[in-house]
Write a protein that holds these residues in place. Structure first.
Motif, PDB file in Angstrom:
ATOM      1  N   THR A 234      -5.465  25.016 138.919  1.00 24.13           N
ATOM      2  CA  THR A 234      -6.717  25.608 139.362  1.00 24.13           C
ATOM      3  C   THR A 234      -6.612  27.133 139.229  1.00 24.13           C
ATOM      4  O   THR A 234      -7.499  27.781 138.709  1.00 24.13           O
ATOM      5  CB  THR A 234      -7.019  25.212 140.817  1.00 24.13           C
ATOM      6  OG1 THR A 234      -7.008  23.785 140.921  1.00 24.13           O
ATOM      7  CG2 THR A 234      -8.374  25.735 141.254  1.00 24.13           C
ATOM      8  N   SER A 235      -5.490  27.666 139.678  1.00 21.51           N
ATOM      9  CA  SER A 235      -5.168  29.076 139.475  1.00 21.51           C
ATOM     10  C   SER A 235      -3.668  29.258 139.642  1.00 21.51           C
ATOM     11  O   SER A 235      -3.185  29.449 140.760  1.00 21.51           O
ATOM     12  CB  SER A 235      -5.923  29.966 140.471  1.00 21.51           C
ATOM     13  OG  SER A 235      -5.627  31.333 140.246  1.00 21.51           O
ATOM     14  N   GLN A 269     -12.598  25.119 137.721  1.00 18.57           N
ATOM     15  CA  GLN A 269     -11.313  25.755 137.425  1.00 18.57           C
ATOM     16  C   GLN A 269     -10.201  24.773 137.087  1.00 18.57           C
ATOM     17  O   GLN A 269      -9.211  25.159 136.464  1.00 18.57           O
ATOM     18  CB  GLN A 269     -10.882  26.634 138.617  1.00 18.57           C
ATOM     19  CG  GLN A 269     -11.794  27.822 138.841  1.00 18.57           C
ATOM     20  CD  GLN A 269     -11.311  28.776 139.922  1.00 18.57           C
ATOM     21  OE1 GLN A 269     -12.089  29.542 140.498  1.00 18.57           O
ATOM     22  NE2 GLN A 269     -10.025  28.765 140.207  1.00 18.57           N
ATOM     23  N   SER A 378     -14.363  34.222 145.081  1.00 17.48           N
ATOM     24  CA  SER A 378     -13.474  33.204 144.509  1.00 17.48           C
ATOM     25  C   SER A 378     -13.100  32.155 145.542  1.00 17.48           C
ATOM     26  O   SER A 378     -13.028  30.952 145.241  1.00 17.48           O
ATOM     27  CB  SER A 378     -12.214  33.852 143.930  1.00 17.48           C
ATOM     28  OG  SER A 378     -11.489  34.551 144.934  1.00 17.48           O
ATOM     29  N   ASN A 453     -17.959  35.563 140.319  1.00 17.76           N
ATOM     30  CA  ASN A 453     -16.744  35.207 139.573  1.00 17.76           C
ATOM     31  C   ASN A 453     -16.921  35.428 138.082  1.00 17.76           C
ATOM     32  O   ASN A 453     -16.046  35.993 137.403  1.00 17.76           O
ATOM     33  CB  ASN A 453     -16.386  33.737 139.809  1.00 17.76           C
ATOM     34  CG  ASN A 453     -15.628  33.500 141.090  1.00 17.76           C
ATOM     35  OD1 ASN A 453     -15.384  34.429 141.864  1.00 17.76           O
ATOM     36  ND2 ASN A 453     -15.249  32.254 141.332  1.00 17.76           N
ATOM     37  N   ALA A 486      -8.608  32.132 135.605  1.00 10.49           N
ATOM     38  CA  ALA A 486      -9.020  30.997 136.436  1.00 10.49           C
ATOM     39  C   ALA A 486     -10.503  31.075 136.783  1.00 10.49           C
ATOM     40  O   ALA A 486     -11.197  30.050 136.828  1.00 10.49           O
ATOM     41  CB  ALA A 486      -8.185  30.945 137.714  1.00 10.49           C
ATOM     42  N   GLY A 489     -12.308  29.989 133.597  1.00  9.46           N
ATOM     43  CA  GLY A 489     -11.837  28.771 132.938  1.00  9.46           C
ATOM     44  C   GLY A 489     -11.285  28.963 131.548  1.00  9.46           C
ATOM     45  O   GLY A 489     -11.340  28.036 130.726  1.00  9.46           O
TER      46      GLY A 489
END
Length: 570
Positions: A234-235, A269, A378, A453, A486, A489
């Protein structure tokens, strides 16, 4: 020309013996000789070497799976990497051997013994990759996200990625441990810990923080418990454990690989990608799992009908003539980062000598920088997506649900009242925040946060730099690479860049039980690109890797002894 990819996944569990090699300094990756035939060491063997051995009859799929299982048993009680072994793994390997013997194994030339955390169809990770079932035995028992809340739950079919692996000839041998719920439960837990799997440790220093959340995948691949692994991100959950376990990690564009029946955090993400010891091996695995899936609508955005040749992108001259940028204002020095930043400066010189033009001292806008470091958009996106996506994309699809968890509130309630979940010592603060938000991803307030974001990492951030300066990619030390890609994407590839010196002062994690920074712990460099630019990033990463070959400069302090030479003919 690249080989057809027919992997054999290797993910097992069962800690039996503790027979291992302690390495002081260098570990010699020696080729074993049996009856005059060389067998490569499994800590460094490549896809193509395994393919050659299988096709020549030097060893069989059963030999390979047997060796990997033995290696897992040797070290698992020390590092706690693998949580479960597929009891059908050897029988599936035997079926593949029979196909090869009678000529029906159409181009089954490579076995990628692989590991995935738990959570997809039948694995365990914040989200993961697919059932540990064979075509002839579909028990579909899962332990997802390292949580007892999903113990015994079943899904209707393989995850999208698991289905592609099976189509490529994979045998999913089992599951590795992860950071529970992909580090999306607690504010005070540790990387590599889950209630079901316990604490995983890295192999480059005693009680090393393995990072996460794809912790077991990183550690297992680093010491040759399998050829490669899948991670989910996801990150940072592919990039960070790849970095500290001395691996190549590819975090694909969101939508290049299916997330169907993978435990989600955020549909915007989440992505599934390879973790391997070389760029080329990672490319083979990406080739197998990429592509459209009707059960994940994000894959409909893939802009090509025929996938790029990711293996063919491995080009020694890949950096020649390319324009590579460095967004300096997202790099900030933390305690202990001196060796990382020094190695990064040396890496810039390597990239320039490889024929690239490096455009240095670029900066994302002040607005983007402030949002990135100080904003809350975020967090809102992840919280609201998780509240919607956990039930919508996973819990609602369970065929059996023994603990009757149907949404995040149910999961939190179970966790807070089930002793083995270690609450309140390990809190549920992340979930508390998600539920306290008061809205999900259908709310207009969510959309406003998501637009922030997109601006932060898009026109005012990394994508703006790439467009405005006509860049082919950006580079950053991997420590600083995951966050901005992230948000939009976009893909990243991390490659080993160096190791902390032998005299490094230990820096412990916040609980004081894992070594975050210490002697011989690896770190990496990341190549960052625009959506669906994986082939280009692979070419840059390969060109850097081949000029540096950092991986073998330091070896793990613990490695298994079992090799193919111990198994063949035994």
């Amino acid at each position: 020309m690249s080989l057809s990819l027919k992997p054999v996944l290797s993910l097992l569990v069962l800690a039996l013996a503790t027979v291992f090699t302690v390495v002081n300094g260098q570990y010699s990756c020696q080729t074993q000789i049996v009856n005059g035939k060389p067998f490569p060491s499994l800590i460094e063997v490549t896809t193509e070497e395994l393919a050659t051995g299988l096709e020549s009859g030097q060893f069989t799929s059963v030999d390979l799976v047997t060796a990997y299982i033995a290696r897992i048993h040797e070290v698992n009680s020390t590092l706690n990497v693998v949580t479960e072994i597929n009891p059908d793994a050897l029988s599936i390997a035997a079926e593949l051997d029979a196909e090869r013997a009678n000529g029906t194994a159409f181009a089954r030339v490579a076995h990628i013994d692989q590991r995935q955390h738990w959570d997809v169809g039948q694995n365990e990770h914040h989200w993961s990759v697919g059932p540990i079932v064979s075509p002839c035995r579909r028990e579909l028992i899962i332990v997802a996200a390292g949580s007892f809340a999903l113990l015994g739950a079943t899904l209707p079919r393989d995850s999208g990625v698991a289905a592609k692996l099976r189509a490529a000839g994979a045998v999913i041998l089992g599951k590795t441990n992860l950071s529970q719920w992909a580090n999306f439960r607690s504010d005070n837990s540790t990387n590599g810990w889950s209630a079901y799997g316990g604490q995983t440790y890295g192999a480059y220093y005693y009680h090393q923080d393995p990072s996460g959340s794809s912790s077991g995948s990183g550690v297992g691949t680093s010491i040759g418990l399998a050829l490669a692994a899948l991670g989910t991100e996801t990150s940072g959950s592919i990039l960070s454990p790849s970095e500290v376990n001395n691996l190549v990690g590819i975090k694909p564009t969101v939508g290049l690989t299916s997330r169907a029946l993978v435990v989600p955090i955020s549909q915007r993400q989440d992505t599934v990608g390879p973790m391997a010891r070389t760029v080329r091996d990672a490319a083979y695995l990406l080739q197998a799992i990429a592509g459209k899936d009707p059960n994940d609508n994000y894959t409909s955005a893939i802009p090509f009908e025929t996938l790029p040749d990711y293996v063919g992108a491995c080009n020694f001259s890949g950096l020649m003539g390319k324009r590579i940028g460095i967004p300096r204002n997202v790099i900030y020095q933390e305690k202990g980062d001196g060796p990382v930043l020094a190695a990064f400066e040396a890496a810039i010189t390597v990239i320039q000598k490889a024929g690239a033009t490096v455009i240095d001292n670029l900066n994302i806008t002040a607005y983007a920088l402030d949002q990135y470091f100080n904003g809350n958009a975020s967090g809102i996106v992840l919280d609201a997506d998780f509240v919607s996506d956990l039930p919508g994309e996973f819990l609602s699809k369970l065929v059996t649900n023994p603990h009757n968890v149907h949404d995040l509130e149910d999961v939190r309630n179970f966790t807070q009242h089930f002793k083995q979940e270690d609450y309140p010592d390990r809190d549920t603060a992340v979930w508390d925040q998600s539920l306290a938000l008061g809205f999900n991803n259908t709310d207009p307030r969510f959309w406003a946060a998501y637009q922030i974001n997109l601006q932060t990492a898009g026109p005012q951030g990394i994508l703006g730099l790439i467009a405005n300066y006509s860049l082919d990619a950006l580079i950053l030390p991997t420590d600083f690479a995951p966050g901005l890609p992230a948000l939009v994407g976009t893909p990243v590839v991390t490659v080993p860049m160096g190791f902390y010196p032998s005299n490094t002062t230990l820096i412990m994690n916040r609980r004081g039980d894992l070594v975050e920074t210490g002697p011989n712990i690896p770190f990496g460099i990341s190549f960052i690109g625009t959506a669906f630019s994986e082939a280009s990033l692979i070419s840059y990463a390969y060109a850097f890797e081949q000029r540096t070959m950092v991986r073998n400069q330091v070896q793990p302090f613990i490695v298994p002894n079992t090799e193919l030479s111990n198994v063949v003919g035994a």
